[in-house]
Design a protein around this motif. Structure first.
Motif, short mmCIF file in Angstrom:
data_model
loop_
_atom_site.label_atom_id
_atom_site.label_comp_id
_atom_site.label_asym_id
_atom_site.label_seq_id
_atom_site.Cartn_x
_atom_site.Cartn_y
_atom_site.Cartn_z
N GLY A 198 0.82 -1.21 0.00
CA GLY A 198 0.00 0.00 0.00
C GLY A 198 0.86 1.26 0.00
N GLN A 199 0.55 2.19 -0.89
CA GLN A 199 1.30 3.44 -0.99
C GLN A 199 0.32 4.62 -0.98
OE1 GLN A 199 4.62 3.82 -1.07
NE2 GLN A 199 5.01 1.61 -1.01
N ARG A 200 0.63 5.62 -0.18
CA ARG A 200 -0.19 6.84 -0.16
C ARG A 200 0.06 7.67 -1.40
NH1 ARG A 200 -2.71 8.46 4.49
NH2 ARG A 200 -2.28 7.24 6.38
N ARG A 201 -0.99 8.25 -1.92
CA ARG A 201 -0.86 9.18 -3.04
C ARG A 201 -0.78 10.60 -2.49
NH1 ARG A 201 -5.85 8.01 -6.79
NH2 ARG A 201 -5.12 10.03 -7.58
N PRO A 202 -0.19 11.52 -3.25
CA PRO A 202 -0.08 12.92 -2.78
C PRO A 202 -1.43 13.55 -2.45
CG PRO A 202 1.34 12.54 -4.67
CD PRO A 202 0.50 11.31 -4.53
#
Length: 259
Positions: A49-53
């Motif tokens: 899981g990666q956060r988006r800006p």
């Protein structure tokens, strides 16, 4: 998103595990963690899981089942090999490809050099265990040239400073995917002692023969010349090379008959 997660978990896992798995999944996802999950059918997925800006998330699911199975196979194979090496009667060490570092030593090797099978010698200073470091350097050069070496006999040094003679067998191996060398060590002190005693007895016999007043020749059951003293040649005025080249009774008697 929650309904999708719930659907997948309710489909694949027992009812009593559903709520806990949903909470764990959402918590890890919010933290943007990388984790692994195993499906009931045995497949393993890596979830990243990666956060988006803009505050959203990108979640990827990668099937890593084959990778994990391959890693497990390597680990189990390595464990089986270690079990075999640990029970071997010979001292066995594995050293790095540049032969500068010991990366494995079995209990027999530890006992040979420290007196204690549990005293691991991994990472020890290899040259310190050789009486003659130059001999080690020469051996390493030979191994690099040939890729292996059989039956090198070298004097080794224990941790307490005492020395012993050791026979070595070197072979290239792969250790956890890295090139390395495995070396078998056999303590040959008893053999060396017997050889030294035989040499001493031979020396004494030669001195005894040479100090005799009589000329003497010795033959085996096939009348092959085994030994003689210089006095025998002197009695017949034989040149030294005649007796040195003689191999049997006929050679010796033939030489004396020509006089």
């Amino acid at each position: 998103m929650g309904s999708v997660v719930r659907y997948l978990i309710e489909r694949d896992f027992p009812a009593e595990e559903v709520e806990q798995r949903i909470a764990t999944h959402l918590r890890q996802m919010v933290k943007a963690q990388r984790y692994e999950t195993r499906r009931p059918d045995g497949r393993i997925f890596e979830v990243n899981g990666q956060r988006r800006p803009d505050g959203g998330y990108v979640i990827t699911h990668t099937d890593i089942t084959e990778r994990r199975m391959a890693a497990k196979f390597v680990e189990e194979s390595h464990a089986r090999l270690n079990n075999i090496l640990d029970s071997a009667p010979a001292g066995i060490a594995i050293v790095s490809n540049d032969m500068d570092e010991r990366i494995y030593s079995n209990p027999r090797f530890n006992e040979m050099f420290s007196g204690d099978p549990e005293h691991s010698l991994i990472g020890g200073d290899i040259p310190d265990t050789f009486v003659d470091p130059v001999a080690l350097t020469d051996l390493q050069k030979l191994i690099v040239e040939k890729g292996y070496h059989h039956e090198a006999e070298l004097e080794r040094k224990r941790l307490d400073g005492s020395t012993f003679w050791c026979q070595h067998y070197w072979r290239p191996v792969s250790h956890w995917g890295e090139d390395a060398y495995m070396c078998w060590h056999l303590d040959i002190m008893e053999r060396k002692r017997v050889e030294q005693e035989a040499l001493e007895k031979t020396r004494i016999l030669e001195l005894t023969l040479e100090s005799m007043g009589q000329g003497l020749t010795m033959y085996d059951s096939e009348w092959n010349l085994v030994s003689y003293n210089q006095r025998y040649g002197e009695h017949f005025d034989l040149p030294k090379n005649v007796m040195d080249e003689a191999t049997n009774f006929d050679d010796v008697v033939g030489a004396t008959m020509l006089l």
